[in-house]
Write a protein that holds these residues in place. Structure first.
Motif, PDB file in Angstrom:
ATOM      1  N   LYS A 152      28.509  16.050  45.003  1.00  0.00           N
ATOM      2  CA  LYS A 152      28.566  15.807  46.434  1.00  0.00           C
ATOM      3  C   LYS A 152      28.609  16.945  47.271  1.00  0.00           C
ATOM      4  O   LYS A 152      28.894  17.030  48.452  1.00  0.00           O
ATOM      5  N   LEU A 153      28.162  18.089  46.836  1.00  0.00           N
ATOM      6  CA  LEU A 153      28.070  19.428  47.360  1.00  0.00           C
ATOM      7  C   LEU A 153      26.810  19.471  48.051  1.00  0.00           C
ATOM      8  O   LEU A 153      25.749  18.936  47.626  1.00  0.00           O
ATOM      9  N   GLY A 154      26.767  19.859  49.383  1.00  0.00           N
ATOM     10  CA  GLY A 154      25.383  20.462  49.986  1.00  0.00           C
ATOM     11  C   GLY A 154      24.736  18.776  50.501  1.00  0.00           C
ATOM     12  O   GLY A 154      25.557  18.098  50.924  1.00  0.00           O
ATOM     13  N   ARG A 155      23.630  18.715  49.898  1.00  0.00           N
ATOM     14  CA  ARG A 155      22.829  17.594  50.508  1.00  0.00           C
ATOM     15  C   ARG A 155      23.327  16.364  49.570  1.00  0.00           C
ATOM     16  O   ARG A 155      23.242  15.159  50.059  1.00  0.00           O
ATOM     17  N   GLY A 156      24.143  16.422  48.627  1.00  0.00           N
ATOM     18  CA  GLY A 156      24.700  15.622  47.886  1.00  0.00           C
ATOM     19  C   GLY A 156      25.576  14.570  48.580  1.00  0.00           C
ATOM     20  O   GLY A 156      26.144  13.612  48.447  1.00  0.00           O
ATOM     21  N   SER A 157      26.169  15.254  49.770  1.00  0.00           N
ATOM     22  CA  SER A 157      27.287  14.662  50.611  1.00  0.00           C
ATOM     23  C   SER A 157      26.553  13.533  51.528  1.00  0.00           C
ATOM     24  O   SER A 157      27.322  12.879  52.249  1.00  0.00           O
ATOM     25  N   ASN A 158      25.106  13.279  51.624  1.00  0.00           N
ATOM     26  CA  ASN A 158      24.511  12.511  52.356  1.00  0.00           C
ATOM     27  C   ASN A 158      24.892  12.634  53.786  1.00  0.00           C
ATOM     28  O   ASN A 158      24.791  11.659  54.521  1.00  0.00           O
ATOM     29  N   GLY A 159      25.416  13.929  54.283  1.00  0.00           N
ATOM     30  CA  GLY A 159      25.442  14.230  55.533  1.00  0.00           C
ATOM     31  C   GLY A 159      27.011  13.865  56.036  1.00  0.00           C
ATOM     32  O   GLY A 159      27.521  13.769  57.248  1.00  0.00           O
ATOM     33  N   LEU A 160      27.820  13.036  55.096  1.00  0.00           N
ATOM     34  CA  LEU A 160      29.276  12.797  55.265  1.00  0.00           C
ATOM     35  C   LEU A 160      30.129  14.073  55.356  1.00  0.00           C
ATOM     36  O   LEU A 160      29.912  15.048  54.396  1.00  0.00           O
ATOM     37  N   PRO A 161      31.339  14.000  55.884  1.00  0.00           N
ATOM     38  CA  PRO A 161      32.426  15.044  56.117  1.00  0.00           C
ATOM     39  C   PRO A 161      32.635  15.305  54.478  1.00  0.00           C
ATOM     40  O   PRO A 161      32.837  14.273  53.845  1.00  0.00           O
ATOM     41  N   ASP A 162      33.240  16.434  54.297  1.00  0.00           N
ATOM     42  CA  ASP A 162      33.884  16.652  52.638  1.00  0.00           C
ATOM     43  C   ASP A 162      34.723  15.703  52.585  1.00  0.00           C
ATOM     44  O   ASP A 162      35.054  15.171  51.485  1.00  0.00           O
ATOM     45  N   GLU A 163      35.611  15.285  53.511  1.00  0.00           N
ATOM     46  CA  GLU A 163      36.820  14.144  53.320  1.00  0.00           C
ATOM     47  C   GLU A 163      36.414  12.903  52.934  1.00  0.00           C
ATOM     48  O   GLU A 163      37.031  11.911  52.426  1.00  0.00           O
ATOM     49  N   GLN A 164      35.145  12.437  53.267  1.00  0.00           N
ATOM     50  CA  GLN A 164      34.684  11.295  52.941  1.00  0.00           C
ATOM     51  C   GLN A 164      33.600  11.334  51.926  1.00  0.00           C
ATOM     52  O   GLN A 164      33.059  10.070  51.817  1.00  0.00           O
ATOM     53  N   SER A 165      32.854  12.189  51.543  1.00  0.00           N
ATOM     54  CA  SER A 165      31.695  12.182  50.777  1.00  0.00           C
ATOM     55  C   SER A 165      31.899  12.095  49.415  1.00  0.00           C
ATOM     56  O   SER A 165      30.933  11.640  48.453  1.00  0.00           O
ATOM     57  N   GLY A 166      33.225  12.089  48.787  1.00  0.00           N
ATOM     58  CA  GLY A 166      33.589  11.930  47.511  1.00  0.00           C
ATOM     59  C   GLY A 166      33.449  13.138  46.613  1.00  0.00           C
ATOM     60  O   GLY A 166      33.671  12.959  45.560  1.00  0.00           O
TER      61      GLY A 166
END
Length: 219
Positions: A152-166
């Motif tokens: 979920k780091l970088g592009r793996g977050s799909n643009g979501l905030p760290d607190e919501q990306s998993g």
């Protein structure tokens, strides 16, 4: 620092080593460690001098290539002789310690006053190892290896905030250094640590309090 600071015993699953003894920094050479923290505090007089210096230099940004032999003179010159002697001496001492620990002739130093988060998203540094210390203001946040999903780091977050990306599950997973702490952060260019560089970020200042940050990198 959270209750993690109370645990100085290190198991094979831990990624951190924390102590008020500066020799803790040598633990960065242990394979399972990707952050070593020397907890320290300045006396009230020195802290007051640092506060005054920070208030007088709200836009400070200096990048220097230093050796242990020229660190004090170069820093004093770069800061126009206006920085507190204790601060310059401390920075020069850290240059000497960093060079000694990693057998370096030179280091890259950055000293900056920050009014916002320099790196607001959790990330890893593509360096062998970086020294970070905050002389005043809110300090670096980091995540232990066993609390994160690195996909979920970088592009793996799909643009979501760290607190919501998993990337992590609970706000309590976030660990935080304290102003004054000296931390060594192992990066992805440390041999054998390519996939487990420390995940960390710069938090946003609270109450508009500026931050005085020092980093050291391999020269």
């Amino acid at each position: 620092m959270t209750a993690l600071a109370e645990s100085l015993a290190i198991t094979d699953q831990d990624c951190f080593s924390i102590s008020d003894d500066p020799t803790v920094l040598t633990d960065i050479y242990r394979d399972e460690i990707n952050i070593a923290v020397w907890q320290r505090q300045f006396d009230a007089a020195t802290q007051d001098e640092i506060t005054q210096f920070l208030n007088e230099h709200p836009s400070l940004s200096k990048s220097l290539n230093l050796s242990p032999e020229n660190a004090y003179e170069s820093l004093d010159f770069a800061l126009d002789g206006k920085a507190p002697k204790a601060l310059v001496e401390n920075m020069a001492e850290l240059v000497d310690m960093f060079c000694c620990l990693f057998e370096l002739d030179h280091v890259g130093l950055r000293l900056a006053t920050l009014s916002g988060a320099m790196c607001p998203r959790f990330h890893v540094d593509h360096v062998p190892c970086r020294l970070v210390t905050t002389y005043q203001g809110i300090a670096t946040q980091w995540l232990a290896n066993d609390t994160i999903d690195r996909s979920k780091l970088g592009r793996g977050s799909n643009g979501l905030p760290d607190e919501q990306s998993g990337l992590f599950q609970n706000a309590s997973d976030i660990e935080q250094l304290t102003s004054g702490d000296v931390a060594l952060l192992k990066g992805t260019r440390w041999e054998g640590n390519e996939e487990t560089g420390l995940v960390h970020r710069s938090p946003n200042p609270t109450n508009n309090e500026p931050r005085l940050l020092l980093t050291l990198d391999f020269g």
